[in-house]
Write an enzyme that holds these catalytic residues in place. Structure first.
Site, mmCIF file in Angstrom:
data_model
loop_
_atom_site.group_PDB
_atom_site.id
_atom_site.type_symbol
_atom_site.label_atom_id
_atom_site.label_comp_id
_atom_site.label_asym_id
_atom_site.label_seq_id
_atom_site.Cartn_x
_atom_site.Cartn_y
_atom_site.Cartn_z
ATOM 1 N N GLY A 105 0.809 -1.215 0.000
ATOM 2 C CA GLY A 105 0.000 0.000 0.000
ATOM 3 C C GLY A 105 0.845 1.268 0.000
ATOM 4 O O GLY A 105 0.382 2.322 -0.454
ATOM 5 N N GLU B 293 1.614 1.814 -3.540
ATOM 6 C CA GLU B 293 0.364 2.243 -4.180
ATOM 7 C C GLU B 293 0.038 3.692 -3.825
ATOM 8 O O GLU B 293 -0.435 4.459 -4.667
ATOM 9 C CB GLU B 293 -0.784 1.311 -3.772
ATOM 10 C CG GLU B 293 -0.605 -0.087 -4.357
ATOM 11 C CD GLU B 293 -1.596 -1.084 -3.806
ATOM 12 O OE1 GLU B 293 -1.595 -1.306 -2.579
ATOM 13 O OE2 GLU B 293 -2.367 -1.655 -4.591
HETATM 14 C C1 HXC Z 1 2.100 -3.776 10.235
HETATM 15 C C2 HXC Z 1 4.365 -3.544 10.086
HETATM 16 C C3 HXC Z 1 4.314 -3.490 8.678
HETATM 17 C C4 HXC Z 1 3.019 -3.570 8.073
HETATM 18 C C5 HXC Z 1 6.361 -3.324 9.257
HETATM 19 N N1 HXC Z 1 5.655 -3.438 10.393
HETATM 20 N N2 HXC Z 1 5.567 -3.356 8.199
HETATM 21 N N3 HXC Z 1 3.271 -3.692 10.842
HETATM 22 N N4 HXC Z 1 1.963 -3.714 8.889
HETATM 23 N N5 HXC Z 1 2.846 -3.489 6.745
HETATM 24 C C6 HXC Z 1 6.162 -3.462 11.778
HETATM 25 C C7 HXC Z 1 6.842 -4.771 12.068
HETATM 26 O O1 HXC Z 1 5.889 -5.763 12.393
HETATM 27 C C8 HXC Z 1 7.699 -4.381 13.230
HETATM 28 O O2 HXC Z 1 6.891 -4.329 14.385
HETATM 29 C C9 HXC Z 1 8.110 -2.954 12.901
HETATM 30 O O3 HXC Z 1 7.160 -2.478 11.935
HETATM 31 C C10 HXC Z 1 9.481 -2.866 12.263
HETATM 32 O O4 HXC Z 1 9.519 -3.749 11.157
HETATM 33 P P1 HXC Z 1 10.625 -4.890 10.978
HETATM 34 O O5 HXC Z 1 10.039 -5.913 10.076
HETATM 35 O O6 HXC Z 1 11.158 -5.321 12.278
HETATM 36 O O7 HXC Z 1 11.762 -4.040 10.204
HETATM 37 P P2 HXC Z 1 12.855 -4.583 9.172
HETATM 38 O O8 HXC Z 1 13.414 -5.899 9.620
HETATM 39 O O9 HXC Z 1 13.773 -3.423 8.937
HETATM 40 O O10 HXC Z 1 12.035 -4.882 7.823
HETATM 41 C C11 HXC Z 1 11.418 -3.822 7.149
HETATM 42 C C12 HXC Z 1 10.429 -4.397 6.090
HETATM 43 C C13 HXC Z 1 9.458 -5.369 6.786
HETATM 44 C C14 HXC Z 1 11.218 -5.151 4.987
HETATM 45 C C15 HXC Z 1 9.719 -3.211 5.470
HETATM 46 O O11 HXC Z 1 8.892 -4.712 7.917
HETATM 47 C C16 HXC Z 1 8.342 -5.825 5.922
HETATM 48 O O12 HXC Z 1 8.517 -6.718 5.089
HETATM 49 N N6 HXC Z 1 7.153 -5.271 6.127
HETATM 50 C C17 HXC Z 1 5.943 -5.705 5.448
HETATM 51 C C18 HXC Z 1 5.914 -5.192 4.040
HETATM 52 C C19 HXC Z 1 4.660 -5.678 3.329
HETATM 53 O O13 HXC Z 1 4.467 -6.893 3.144
HETATM 54 N N7 HXC Z 1 3.797 -4.749 2.938
HETATM 55 C C20 HXC Z 1 2.557 -5.081 2.229
HETATM 56 C C21 HXC Z 1 1.452 -5.147 3.231
HETATM 57 S S1 HXC Z 1 -0.069 -5.682 2.469
HETATM 58 P P3 HXC Z 1 7.316 -5.022 15.770
HETATM 59 O O14 HXC Z 1 6.051 -4.968 16.556
HETATM 60 O O15 HXC Z 1 7.824 -6.382 15.432
HETATM 61 O O16 HXC Z 1 8.394 -4.097 16.264
HETATM 62 C C22 HXC Z 1 -0.654 -4.329 1.714
HETATM 63 C C23 HXC Z 1 -1.980 -4.541 1.045
HETATM 64 C C24 HXC Z 1 -2.361 -3.267 0.349
HETATM 65 O O17 HXC Z 1 -0.088 -3.289 1.746
HETATM 66 C C25 HXC Z 1 -3.795 -3.229 0.053
HETATM 67 C C26 HXC Z 1 -4.259 -1.828 -0.041
HETATM 68 C C27 HXC Z 1 -5.709 -1.681 -0.333
#
Ligand code: HXC
Length: 259
Positions: free
Chosen positions: A108, A111
């Site tokens: 997102g 996006e």
């Molecule tokens: C909730 C999130 C998050 C997310 C990160 N965090 N991304 N929480 N939703 N999308 C939180 C983690 O759980 C973590 O919380 C804290 O932020 C720090 O993240 P880390 O993972 O520890 O950091 P790092 O190791 O540096 O990795 C960074 C990252 C990774 C590569 C960006 O966080 C990641 O892969 N995030 C998810 C990316 C993703 O899949 N996005 C798409 C989401 S689905 P804690 O509590 O552990 O400290 C989407 C659907 C869209 O977007 C639809 C729209 C209509």
């Protein structure tokens, strides 16, 4: 202001929105997105404001929709509430919006950047649509805007593999208009916004409206996004969506069951 997840500040004719949920890498919770919409609406209605800039932090523009919020939702819930339907509001804003992107712009977050009219990115910015790895697909225009911007084969590669892409690739593909040093991105975005805001607002709006009319192929963008959101909501009927999001939160590899 009364916002909990964003900071707003206007600078002359430029309205700035800074996503400010650092502990979650600016994950776009519903609450955060409602705040963005509210701020956009205020800037839209403020005759002094001629352009809007949206930015995050050096580490993250936004790491996507909030996975913790989505994890347990059922298909019935997301469909009945038209979950994330309010993300479409940004596309109704008539004033130009510039994204100043550093760090992660994933899911997102990517996006949201692509929903802006112009994107400036820092050299270390990371873009991607990793939804597939969570057992869902993009739901806020990703499959539509990416395909229109970069063509089918590249869009398929990005959406189906979930691999990230760099600021340099994003610029080469036309998603980003300029790649800048990290500490110059916001400054340059605000400079550009000031230039645009110094022009005739209705003419700028007409320019924006007209460019937007040129971005659709077989389906209109609205139809495409509507169809896409229904499919996105549909993924919540799958076990793999629960597993993908749960695995992320438990910091382990997901076990897909393909159902
Ligand atoms: C909730 C999130 C998050 C997310 C990160 N965090 N991304 N929480 N939703 N999308 C939180 C983690 O759980 C973590 O919380 C804290 O932020 C720090 O993240 P880390 O993972 O520890 O950091 P790092 O190791 O540096 O990795 C960074 C990252 C990774 C590569 C960006 O966080 C990641 O892969 N995030 C998810 C990316 C993703 O899949 N996005 C798409 C989401 S689905 P804690 O509590 O552990 O400290 C989407 C659907 C869209 O977007 C639809 C729209 C209509």
């Amino acid at each position: 202001s009364s916002y909990k997840n964003i900071l707003i500040e206007s600078n002359g004719k430029v309205g700035l929105i800074t996503l400010n949920r650092p502990k979650a890498l600016n994950a776009l919770s519903s609450e955060l997105f409602h705040e963005i919409n509210d701020a956009l609406e205020k800037y839209q209605n403020d005759p002094e404001i001629g352009a809007i800039v949206i930015t995050g932090s050096d580490r993250a523009f936004a790491a996507g929709a909030d996975i913790k919020e989505m994890q347990d939702k059922t298909f019935a819930e997301v469909y009945k509430s038209n979950f994330l339907g309010h993300w479409g509001k940004i596309n109704e804003i008539r004033k130009p919006i510039i994204a100043a992107v550093n760090g992660f712009a994933l899911g997102g977050g990517c996006e949201l950047a692509m929903s802006c009219d112009i994107v400036y990115a820092g050299v270390k910015a990371t873009f991607g649509q990793p939804e597939i790895k969570l057992g869902v697909i993009p739901g806020a225009g990703g499959t539509q805007r990416l395909t229109r911007a970069i063509g089918k084969s590249k869009a398929m590669e990005i959406v189906l593999s979930g691999r990230n892409f760099t600021a340099e690739e994003a610029e080469r593909w036309g998603i980003v208009s300029k790649v800048l040093p990290v500490d110059k991105v916001l400054e340059e975005a605000i400079n550009l916004a000031q230039q645009i805001a110094s022009l005739s607002q209705p003419v700028v709006q007409a320019g924006k409206e007209s460019v937007n009319n040129g971005t659709s192929f077989e389906l209109s963008l609205k139809e495409g996004c509507h169809f896409e959101r229904r499919l996105f909501q549909g993924t919540f009927a799958l076990r793999d969506q629960k597993e993908g999001m749960k695995a992320f939160i438990e910091k382990r590899e997901p076990k897909w069951t393909n159902e």
